[in-house]
Design a protein around this motif. Structure first.
Motif, PDB file in Angstrom:
ATOM      1  N   SER A 114       0.824  -1.209   0.000  1.00  0.00           N
ATOM      2  CA  SER A 114       0.000   0.000   0.000  1.00  0.00           C
ATOM      3  C   SER A 114       0.861   1.264   0.000  1.00  0.00           C
ATOM      4  CB  SER A 114      -0.923   0.012   1.219  1.00  0.00           C
ATOM      5  OG  SER A 114      -0.182   0.197   2.420  1.00  0.00           O
ATOM      6  N   PHE A 115       0.208   2.394  -0.300  1.00  0.00           N
ATOM      7  CA  PHE A 115       0.891   3.684  -0.348  1.00  0.00           C
ATOM      8  C   PHE A 115       1.358   4.141   1.031  1.00  0.00           C
ATOM      9  CE2 PHE A 115       0.523   6.732  -4.099  1.00  0.00           C
ATOM     10  CZ  PHE A 115       0.648   5.724  -5.029  1.00  0.00           C
ATOM     11  N   ARG A 116       0.498   3.987   2.055  1.00  0.00           N
ATOM     12  CA  ARG A 116       0.729   4.659   3.328  1.00  0.00           C
ATOM     13  C   ARG A 116       1.087   3.750   4.493  1.00  0.00           C
ATOM     14  NH1 ARG A 116      -4.505   7.659   2.362  1.00  0.00           N
ATOM     15  NH2 ARG A 116      -3.969   9.362   0.946  1.00  0.00           N
ATOM     16  N   ARG A 117       0.754   2.472   4.427  1.00  0.00           N
ATOM     17  CA  ARG A 117       0.926   1.622   5.614  1.00  0.00           C
ATOM     18  C   ARG A 117       1.795   0.398   5.359  1.00  0.00           C
ATOM     19  NH1 ARG A 117      -3.902  -0.425   8.248  1.00  0.00           N
ATOM     20  NH2 ARG A 117      -2.488  -0.708  10.014  1.00  0.00           N
ATOM     21  N   GLY A 118       2.634   0.464   4.350  1.00  0.00           N
ATOM     22  CA  GLY A 118       3.539  -0.647   4.101  1.00  0.00           C
ATOM     23  C   GLY A 118       2.854  -1.849   3.490  1.00  0.00           C
ATOM     24  N   ILE A 119       3.146  -3.032   4.031  1.00  0.00           N
ATOM     25  CA  ILE A 119       2.602  -4.285   3.498  1.00  0.00           C
ATOM     26  C   ILE A 119       1.651  -4.898   4.519  1.00  0.00           C
ATOM     27  CG2 ILE A 119       3.177  -6.593   2.631  1.00  0.00           C
ATOM     28  CD1 ILE A 119       5.980  -5.416   1.930  1.00  0.00           C
ATOM     29  N   HIS A 120       0.482  -5.297   4.050  1.00  0.00           N
ATOM     30  CA  HIS A 120      -0.544  -5.893   4.903  1.00  0.00           C
ATOM     31  C   HIS A 120      -0.524  -7.411   4.732  1.00  0.00           C
ATOM     32  CE1 HIS A 120      -2.539  -1.862   5.288  1.00  0.00           C
ATOM     33  NE2 HIS A 120      -1.958  -1.717   4.098  1.00  0.00           N
ATOM     34  N   LEU A 121      -0.548  -8.117   5.838  1.00  0.00           N
ATOM     35  CA  LEU A 121      -0.677  -9.570   5.811  1.00  0.00           C
ATOM     36  C   LEU A 121      -2.144  -9.913   6.026  1.00  0.00           C
ATOM     37  CD1 LEU A 121       0.380 -12.471   5.789  1.00  0.00           C
ATOM     38  CD2 LEU A 121       0.931 -12.218   8.216  1.00  0.00           C
ATOM     39  N   LEU A 122      -2.731 -10.583   5.054  1.00  0.00           N
ATOM     40  CA  LEU A 122      -4.154 -10.935   5.087  1.00  0.00           C
ATOM     41  C   LEU A 122      -4.298 -12.442   5.171  1.00  0.00           C
ATOM     42  CD1 LEU A 122      -5.302  -8.616   2.143  1.00  0.00           C
ATOM     43  CD2 LEU A 122      -4.956  -7.998   4.549  1.00  0.00           C
ATOM     44  N   ARG A 123      -5.281 -12.892   5.931  1.00  0.00           N
ATOM     45  CA  ARG A 123      -5.476 -14.334   6.094  1.00  0.00           C
ATOM     46  C   ARG A 123      -6.905 -14.715   5.752  1.00  0.00           C
ATOM     47  NH1 ARG A 123      -1.770 -15.941  10.322  1.00  0.00           N
ATOM     48  NH2 ARG A 123      -0.430 -15.725   8.490  1.00  0.00           N
ATOM     49  N   VAL A 124      -7.032 -15.803   5.004  1.00  0.00           N
ATOM     50  CA  VAL A 124      -8.351 -16.321   4.648  1.00  0.00           C
ATOM     51  C   VAL A 124      -8.874 -17.144   5.820  1.00  0.00           C
ATOM     52  CG1 VAL A 124      -9.655 -17.776   3.060  1.00  0.00           C
ATOM     53  CG2 VAL A 124      -7.790 -16.346   2.210  1.00  0.00           C
ATOM     54  N   ASP A 125     -10.119 -16.866   6.213  1.00  0.00           N
ATOM     55  CA  ASP A 125     -10.743 -17.529   7.361  1.00  0.00           C
ATOM     56  C   ASP A 125     -11.971 -18.290   6.885  1.00  0.00           C
ATOM     57  OD1 ASP A 125     -11.663 -18.321   9.800  1.00  0.00           O
ATOM     58  OD2 ASP A 125     -12.209 -16.319  10.511  1.00  0.00           O
ATOM     59  N   HIS A 126     -12.054 -19.564   7.282  1.00  0.00           N
ATOM     60  CA  HIS A 126     -13.187 -20.404   6.893  1.00  0.00           C
ATOM     61  C   HIS A 126     -14.132 -20.686   8.066  1.00  0.00           C
ATOM     62  CE1 HIS A 126     -11.837 -21.384   2.828  1.00  0.00           C
ATOM     63  NE2 HIS A 126     -10.621 -21.460   3.316  1.00  0.00           N
ATOM     64  N   SER A 127     -13.920 -20.022   9.205  1.00  0.00           N
ATOM     65  CA  SER A 127     -14.703 -20.347  10.395  1.00  0.00           C
ATOM     66  C   SER A 127     -16.194 -20.086  10.198  1.00  0.00           C
ATOM     67  CB  SER A 127     -14.191 -19.559  11.601  1.00  0.00           C
ATOM     68  OG  SER A 127     -14.269 -18.163  11.357  1.00  0.00           O
ATOM     69  N   SER A 128     -16.537 -19.096   9.410  1.00  0.00           N
ATOM     70  CA  SER A 128     -17.959 -18.831   9.117  1.00  0.00           C
ATOM     71  C   SER A 128     -18.097 -18.383   7.671  1.00  0.00           C
ATOM     72  CB  SER A 128     -18.519 -17.771  10.064  1.00  0.00           C
ATOM     73  OG  SER A 128     -17.762 -16.584   9.987  1.00  0.00           O
ATOM     74  N   GLY A 129     -17.667 -19.255   6.761  1.00  0.00           N
ATOM     75  CA  GLY A 129     -17.693 -18.913   5.346  1.00  0.00           C
ATOM     76  C   GLY A 129     -16.342 -18.368   4.914  1.00  0.00           C
ATOM     77  N   LEU A 130     -16.259 -17.989   3.668  1.00  0.00           N
ATOM     78  CA  LEU A 130     -15.013 -17.463   3.110  1.00  0.00           C
ATOM     79  C   LEU A 130     -14.850 -15.995   3.472  1.00  0.00           C
ATOM     80  CD1 LEU A 130     -12.605 -18.274   1.288  1.00  0.00           C
ATOM     81  CD2 LEU A 130     -13.913 -17.378  -0.643  1.00  0.00           C
ATOM     82  N   GLU A 131     -13.860 -15.696   4.324  1.00  0.00           N
ATOM     83  CA  GLU A 131     -13.627 -14.330   4.774  1.00  0.00           C
ATOM     84  C   GLU A 131     -12.139 -14.011   4.712  1.00  0.00           C
ATOM     85  OE1 GLU A 131     -15.240 -13.999   8.645  1.00  0.00           O
ATOM     86  OE2 GLU A 131     -17.298 -14.421   8.026  1.00  0.00           O
ATOM     87  N   LEU A 132     -11.841 -12.715   4.719  1.00  0.00           N
ATOM     88  CA  LEU A 132     -10.474 -12.244   4.657  1.00  0.00           C
ATOM     89  C   LEU A 132     -10.235 -11.314   5.815  1.00  0.00           C
ATOM     90  CD1 LEU A 132      -8.028 -12.568   2.723  1.00  0.00           C
ATOM     91  CD2 LEU A 132      -8.796 -10.484   1.557  1.00  0.00           C
ATOM     92  N   ARG A 133      -9.165 -11.531   6.598  1.00  0.00           N
ATOM     93  CA  ARG A 133      -8.854 -10.715   7.763  1.00  0.00           C
ATOM     94  C   ARG A 133      -7.453 -10.154   7.665  1.00  0.00           C
ATOM     95  NH1 ARG A 133      -7.976 -13.576  11.860  1.00  0.00           N
ATOM     96  NH2 ARG A 133      -8.098 -15.661  10.977  1.00  0.00           N
ATOM     97  N   GLU A 134      -7.281  -8.916   8.097  1.00  0.00           N
ATOM     98  CA  GLU A 134      -5.946  -8.336   8.201  1.00  0.00           C
ATOM     99  C   GLU A 134      -5.374  -8.746   9.554  1.00  0.00           C
ATOM    100  OE1 GLU A 134      -5.712  -4.110   8.487  1.00  0.00           O
ATOM    101  OE2 GLU A 134      -3.608  -4.048   7.843  1.00  0.00           O
ATOM    102  N   VAL A 135      -4.219  -9.420   9.553  1.00  0.00           N
ATOM    103  CA  VAL A 135      -3.644  -9.910  10.797  1.00  0.00           C
ATOM    104  C   VAL A 135      -2.330  -9.228  11.167  1.00  0.00           C
ATOM    105  CG1 VAL A 135      -4.775 -12.160  10.607  1.00  0.00           C
ATOM    106  CG2 VAL A 135      -2.514 -11.842   9.598  1.00  0.00           C
ATOM    107  N   ALA A 136      -1.704  -8.552  10.207  1.00  0.00           N
ATOM    108  CA  ALA A 136      -0.447  -7.867  10.513  1.00  0.00           C
ATOM    109  C   ALA A 136      -0.141  -6.821   9.449  1.00  0.00           C
ATOM    110  CB  ALA A 136       0.709  -8.860  10.618  1.00  0.00           C
ATOM    111  N   VAL A 137       0.736  -5.895   9.803  1.00  0.00           N
ATOM    112  CA  VAL A 137       1.236  -4.913   8.837  1.00  0.00           C
ATOM    113  C   VAL A 137       2.713  -4.705   9.114  1.00  0.00           C
ATOM    114  CG1 VAL A 137       0.710  -2.894  10.296  1.00  0.00           C
ATOM    115  CG2 VAL A 137       0.744  -2.647   7.810  1.00  0.00           C
ATOM    116  N   PHE A 138       3.490  -4.510   8.043  1.00  0.00           N
ATOM    117  CA  PHE A 138       4.922  -4.303   8.226  1.00  0.00           C
ATOM    118  C   PHE A 138       5.494  -3.452   7.098  1.00  0.00           C
ATOM    119  CE2 PHE A 138       4.227  -8.396   6.121  1.00  0.00           C
ATOM    120  CZ  PHE A 138       5.061  -8.343   5.038  1.00  0.00           C
TER     121      PHE A 138
END
Length: 367
Positions: free
Chosen positions: A343-367
């Protein structure tokens, strides 16, 4: 006759307040764990409030990150406006190594297959080859473009490198010697991205002239031009089996701003479009089949959103808003459940796919 009166027993104020607080607590709990869905005939858009642990790792860069690519299941390589190429362990949150040599912004990164070596392209018109376990100086340099280098693609056998530029040219290089093998030029063909087709001698190219070209590396000739789109094609990606490819479009206010799926085999027709972003779509990737029961793709956009789509129907399955990130510039598959988004302003985002309640995407870290 006395008038009839109804006598209501009032609860003390303290009890009313307690009941109200209990109701609000239940409502807040429901909101905290709810998935909001907007349904229409061809799509389900889901957005989930983040409730999981979030990590802020040491930053990889001190300025805008232009590109991120996965080197292996633990490491990524990135580049940006700070002129630095960084190898980063996104599972531990540590910088592995920094590489300096470019004089201007890094524009593209390409990794050698099953190797610790990778390439970087820059606005300084140079391409450099790096070794993770070697010197912090470039192992090889490739100089042959008159303008910023905007495309990098490595052949499946890692012996050749194809580069593209805003100077309208593509150049084929011998990786071992650093020598130019072929050069081709097409008028007004300002290259925006290159991608090598797995197990084939073909290179896919996106262009500012709104087209996608398929090049035959044997002589570096145009083998096919896909029907022109209405907007600049910013990026392209090929599926692992080499049967299909994706491209994405610039745009604003929802005009353009789409990704397109193409057939790379006999028909070479447009198969599907993915519409829902409101600004330029900068990157698109095929997601591993292990992620879902259906084939899925992901897109990232300048509208700060990452979307997951049903590849076959074009339905948007999930939308993640990375508020405050600024335009999203690059997207890469980290492993079978993780995505890396620059991204432009916050570096790199680590996103994780979650199947606990359907197909979802969560941001878990930034660096």
């Amino acid at each position: 006759m006395l008038p009839l009166r109804c006598h209501l027993k009032r609860a003390p104020p303290q009890k009313i307040l307690c009941r109200f607080c209990a109701m609000m607590g239940k409502l807040q709990s429901k909101l905290k764990h709810s998935t909001y869905k907007y349904s229409r005939p061809d799509a389900i858009i889901e957005e989930r409030i983040q409730t999981t642990a979030f990590h802020e790792y040491s930053p990889a860069h001190v300025d805008t990150v232009s590109v991120v690519a996965a080197l292996n299941s633990d490491l990524c390589v990135s580049g940006g406006k700070d002129k630095t190429v960084v190898a980063y362990n996104w599972k531990t949150g540590n910088v592995v190594k920094r590489f300096r040599g470019h004089e201007h912004d890094i524009t593209k990164i390409a990794c050698l297959h099953k190797s610790n070596q990778f390439f970087s392209a820059s606005r300084d018109r140079m391409v450099m080859m790096w070794d993770l376990h070697g010197s912090s100086q470039p192992r090889q340099q490739f100089s042959g473009h008159a303008m910023v280098v905007t495309g990098l693609a490595v052949s499946p056998d890692s012996t050749q490198l194809c580069t593209g530029s805003r100077d309208n040219t593509l150049v084929l290089w011998d990786v071992g010697t650093g020598q130019c093998v072929e050069r081709a030029s097409v008028s007004r063909n300002l290259v925006t991205h290159l991608c090598w087709v797995p197990r084939e001698p073909y290179v896919l190219q996106a262009s500012e002239d709104k087209t996608i070209r398929l090049w035959d590396s044997r002589g570096l000739q145009v083998a096919h031009i896909f029907p022109a789109k209405q907007h600049i094609q910013t990026y392209c990606e090929v599926s692992e089996d080499g049967h299909r490819c994706l491209s994405c479009s610039s745009g604003f206010g929802g005009e353009g701003c789409e990704a397109t799926l193409w057939d790379l085999r006999q028909t070479r027709d447009r198969i599907c479009e993915y519409k829902g972003h409101f600004q330029t779509v900068a990157s698109c990737v095929f997601l591993p089949r292990a992620l879902a029961l259906m084939p899925v793709i992901a897109t990232s956009s300048h509208d700060c959103k990452v979307k997951i789509w049903n590849q076959d129907t074009g339905a948007c399955l999930f939308t993640l808003s990375l508020d405050g990130s600024g335009p999203l510039t690059s997207l890469a598959v980290g492993d079978t459940i993780s995505l890396l988004c620059a991204s432009f302003r916050r570096g790199i985002h680590l996103l994780r796919v979650d199947h606990s309640s359907g197909l979802e995407l969560r941001e878990v870290a930034v660096f």
